[in-house]
Design an enzyme around this catalytic site. Structure first.
Site, PDB file in Angstrom:
ATOM      1  N   ASP A 106       0.571  45.862  77.888  1.00 42.30           N
ATOM      2  CA  ASP A 106       1.655  46.596  78.359  1.00 42.30           C
ATOM      3  C   ASP A 106       2.002  47.492  77.875  1.00 42.30           C
ATOM      4  O   ASP A 106       3.261  48.163  77.042  1.00 42.30           O
ATOM      5  CB  ASP A 106       2.675  45.282  78.163  1.00 42.30           C
TER       6      ASP A 106
ATOM      7  N   TYR B 182      11.148  38.030  79.768  1.00 42.74           N
ATOM      8  CA  TYR B 182      10.643  36.732  79.190  1.00 42.74           C
ATOM      9  C   TYR B 182      11.519  36.651  78.128  1.00 42.74           C
ATOM     10  O   TYR B 182      11.698  36.063  77.459  1.00 42.74           O
ATOM     11  CB  TYR B 182       9.217  36.920  78.392  1.00 42.74           C
TER      12      TYR B 182
END
Length: 372
Positions: free
Chosen positions: A195, A51
């Site tokens: 994450d 991203y």
């Protein structure tokens, strides 16, 4: 899969219910982008992800080193979520440090007057958040290309593949305790990181400084909400993600933390090395065993996807089987085995919380240093 058996976090369950909507409603947040891109100069590229692309740079007026995270085209909602979470984590005033094994809440301060119109603190303003959370300095958007970017503090990180094998027993305890402090703080703020992995834990070993970074997948925790299971990196995914159980909570981060810890202690990187999401679950079951896995599925009424129908039966592997001459100086005590065992549990409700883990006997030497 629709969750048939509901589950809720054991700690910090209703944090966001107790806050005003402005605190967690990122979809209706207005971002006040700065267009002063000339304040910064990019020096070199240091990384890239799905991203974003990440660059090292400098703030021109002060020559302070910075990191610039340039966001790739993604949904505006995702960008808003990351910025809202980072600013919430930065704006909260943290009470004086108390030891994690005390009965009082580690962080109790609540702030209800969060502004809906977001502008993070800049360089000359005090940072009120937790020291171990990466500091967001600025949010900028190029006036011509409209490319959004986040400006962060710079951390002189040592790659974990180089650093971890060199760490002493006490250094591993210290850094993992620091990571738990960051996790307990964000959980106390009603936020799951989702994450946690070595790549997102920056360590400046010279200055003994740790920062938890990359909040792009982080999310606010709400009771009885079902979440996307396409989060976390494969080697650090909890079983709940791999069996499509969507009503997970902060305990997901503790599974990821546990896999990191096991990898460091047993010198096995990564600890669960699956070649796909399906194989990742098989690798976990090969260690934790089929019997407890089936109990977990039964408790939450989880139906396995078809690709798991022919999974073999596995007997639980004792943790001491992972001890060898190369790691026994780290793994050869009952306390670390007990800690890992209480983190790497199928059932998310059975895992230690971040605060509970900080109170574990294995961290006693670190707590003693704090007391001094």
């Amino acid at each position: 899969m629709k969750c048939r058996v509901w589950s809720e976090a054991r700690v910090y369950t209703n944090i966001n219910k107790q806050r005003t909507e402005e605190y967690w409603d990122y979809e209706n947040t207005v971002i006040d982008w700065s267009t002063n891109t000339k304040d910064y100069e990019i020096e070199n590229k240091v990384g890239r992800g799905k991203y974003s692309e990440v660059f090292q740079g400098v703030k021109l007026d002060s020559k302070v080193k910075i990191v610039i995270k340039m966001l790739k085209p993604v949904k505006k909602k995702k960008i808003k979520r990351e910025i809202k979470i980072l600013t919430d984590l930065s704006n909260e005033k943290v009470p004086p440090t108390t030891l994690p094994f005390q009965k009082d809440q580690y962080y109790t301060n609540q702030k209800e007057d969060v502004l809906k119109f977001i502008r993070p603190y800049i360089f000359d303003q005090p940072h009120n958040g937790h020291a171990n959370i990466i500091h967001l300095f600025d949010i900028i958007k190029d006036p011509i290309s409209k490319t959004p970017a986040l400006v962060f503090e710079y951390v002189d990180n040592v790659d974990f593949r180089i650093l971890y094998p060199k760490l002493t027993d006490l250094e591993i305890r210290f850094y993992m305790f620091e990571l738990l402090k960051a996790l307990d703080y964000c959980h106390s703020m009603g936020i799951m990181h989702r994450d946690v992995k070595p790549h997102n834990v920056m360590i400046d070993h010279k200055n003994k400084k740790l920062r938890l970074i990359d909040w792009g997948l982080a999310e606010f925790y709400h009771v009885n909400m079902e979440y996307n299971v396409r989060v976390a990196s494969r080697f650090f995914k909890g079983p709940e993600l791999l069996v499509d159980y969507r009503m997970y909570d902060y305990s997901l981060d503790l599974w990821s933390f546990g896999t990191m810890l096991a990898s460091m202690i047993f010198k096995r990187e990564p600890f669960f090395h699956g070649t796909s999401n399906t194989d990742q679950l098989v690798k976990i079951v090969k260690v934790l065993g089929t019997s407890d896995f089936e109990k977990y599925l039964l408790k939450y009424e989880i139906t396995l996807p078809r690709e798991f129908y022919d999974m073999d039966q596995y007997i639980r592997k004792p943790w001491h089987r992972f001890i060898n001459d190369g790691n026994k100086h780290l793994s050869g005590n009952d306390e670390i085995i007990d800690l890992i065992d209480n983190l790497l549990r199928y059932d998310h409700q059975e895992r230690l919380t971040a605060k509970e883990a900080m109170g574990h006997p294995w961290f006693a030497p670190i707590r003693e240093q704090i007391e001094k």
